[in-house]
Design an enzyme around this catalytic site. Structure first.
Site, mmCIF file in Angstrom:
data_model
loop_
_atom_site.group_PDB
_atom_site.id
_atom_site.type_symbol
_atom_site.label_atom_id
_atom_site.label_comp_id
_atom_site.label_asym_id
_atom_site.label_seq_id
_atom_site.Cartn_x
_atom_site.Cartn_y
_atom_site.Cartn_z
ATOM 1 N N ASP A 76 7.832 11.413 -23.023
ATOM 2 C CA ASP A 76 8.956 10.913 -21.523
ATOM 3 C C ASP A 76 9.292 9.297 -21.392
ATOM 4 O O ASP A 76 8.671 8.826 -21.582
ATOM 5 C CB ASP A 76 7.223 11.038 -20.217
ATOM 6 C CG ASP A 76 6.983 12.777 -20.460
ATOM 7 O OD1 ASP A 76 7.415 13.545 -21.448
ATOM 8 O OD2 ASP A 76 6.317 13.098 -19.324
ATOM 9 N N LYS A 132 12.181 14.096 -14.267
ATOM 10 C CA LYS A 132 10.458 13.711 -14.127
ATOM 11 C C LYS A 132 10.107 13.230 -12.788
ATOM 12 O O LYS A 132 10.908 11.684 -12.635
ATOM 13 C CB LYS A 132 9.528 13.294 -14.734
ATOM 14 C CG LYS A 132 8.128 12.778 -14.907
ATOM 15 C CD LYS A 132 7.758 12.607 -15.728
ATOM 16 C CE LYS A 132 6.237 11.956 -15.431
ATOM 17 N NZ LYS A 132 5.636 11.166 -17.474
ATOM 18 N N LYS A 172 9.610 18.250 -13.241
ATOM 19 C CA LYS A 172 8.113 17.178 -13.112
ATOM 20 C C LYS A 172 7.771 15.866 -12.375
ATOM 21 O O LYS A 172 7.821 15.748 -12.705
ATOM 22 C CB LYS A 172 7.580 16.756 -15.394
ATOM 23 C CG LYS A 172 6.106 16.484 -14.853
ATOM 24 C CD LYS A 172 6.353 15.595 -16.308
ATOM 25 C CE LYS A 172 4.756 15.129 -16.185
ATOM 26 N NZ LYS A 172 4.660 14.726 -17.789
#
Length: 295
Positions: A141, A204, A240
């Site tokens: 991430d 995300k 996400k």
């Protein structure tokens, strides 16, 4: 000339940048389907989509090992339920999780790339990512370079994401847009498109650190971008939300948006994740019908 291809991709997009329209659409979706999806089956599905996260300054090999052991214990104590999707830690702890984790269905995710600010040398971001993957990370991430993005230097933004993606090897790359810093539907749309065209496997919403966390309006725009990108390329990119997703109602709200915009195909933890630390216990409490502090 190189700059033109980025603006061309953004100009081609038909995803709305009208903030008031987005707000109305989110309200419509929740009005239509939030209540009916506040049920145990959906809660169990959402629990299985959680990236169980510990990102504290006081994390240590021992605390991360203990954190991982709780995930192992969940499998033994609740065999009737699917476990969380992943454990998310700082990159230096990937080998610890890899050594302790006994549940094959749970992935190891690491933040990387100078998280959460993305303010370090590109070479450091690439090296940190490679080291995390070598240490056992299945997923990475990173935060998009927001300074370059807001300056309109799309080439630098995209080149950096593409290079980090390359250093991921077989690990999946989640690109964090930090929607709270981007603010407008137009910025969120543009950041989503550039991330996907640069190789992001997931987009995300937020880090939950410096700026406001997950936001339903950002989620709507991001999911529309994922849909448009899939229609154009045939490649499925995951979504996400993270940062401030704490209650079952918070989680179900994002579920409703994903279901409405992207459809059933995305309702699997391969393409839908929730970044959270407190959510797991709150969902468990709702599922079991009694207050539970398992993690």
């Amino acid at each position: 000339m190189a700059e033109d291809k980025y603006h061309e991709a953004l100009t081609r997009s038909k995803v709305t940048t009208d903030d008031s329209f987005v707000k109305t659409e989110v309200e419509r979706i929740l009005e239509k389907s939030l209540k009916e999806n506040m049920n145990t089956d959906v809660y169990k599905f959402l629990f299985n989509c959680i990236d169980l996260t510990t990102l504290r300054s006081i994390d240590s090999p021992q605390s991360v090992a203990d954190f991982t052991e709780r995930v192992n214990a969940f499998d033994e104590e609740h065999p009737e339920m699917k476990n969380v999707a992943a454990i998310c830690v700082y990159p230096n702890f990937a080998p610890v999780v890899r050594a302790v984790l006994e549940v094959s269905s749970v992935d190891i995710a690491c933040v990387s790339g100078g998280f959460p600010s993305s303010q370090t040398f590109p070479e450091v971001k690439i090296a940190e990512t490679a080291l995390a993957v070598e240490g056992g990370a299945d997923e990475i991430d990173i935060v998009m370079n927001l300074g370059d993005f807001l300056d309109g230097d799309y080439e630098s933004v995209c080149d950096e994401i593409a290079e980090i993606k390359h250093s991921c090897r077989d690990a999946r790359l989640k690109v964090i847009l930090e929607a709270g810093a981007l603010k407008t539907a137009e910025n969120i749309r543009n950041a989503s498109i550039l991330s996907m065209y640069s190789g992001a496997d997931f987009i995300k919403t937020s880090t939950g650190k410096e700026y406001p966390g997950a936001d339903l309006r950002a989620a709507y725009v991001m999911c529309q971008c994922i849909k448009e990108y899939f229609d154009q390329t045939g490649r499925m990119v995951g979504f996400k939300p993270a940062g401030g997703v704490r209650t079952p109602e918070d989680a179900v709200s994002y579920y409703c948006i994903v279901r409405e915009v992207l459809g059933e195909q995305w309702l699997t933890n391969e393409f839908f994740r929730l970044g959270a630390s407190g959510l797991a216990n709150n969902l468990l409490s709702a599922i079991l019908g009694t207050e539970t502090k398992f993690f």
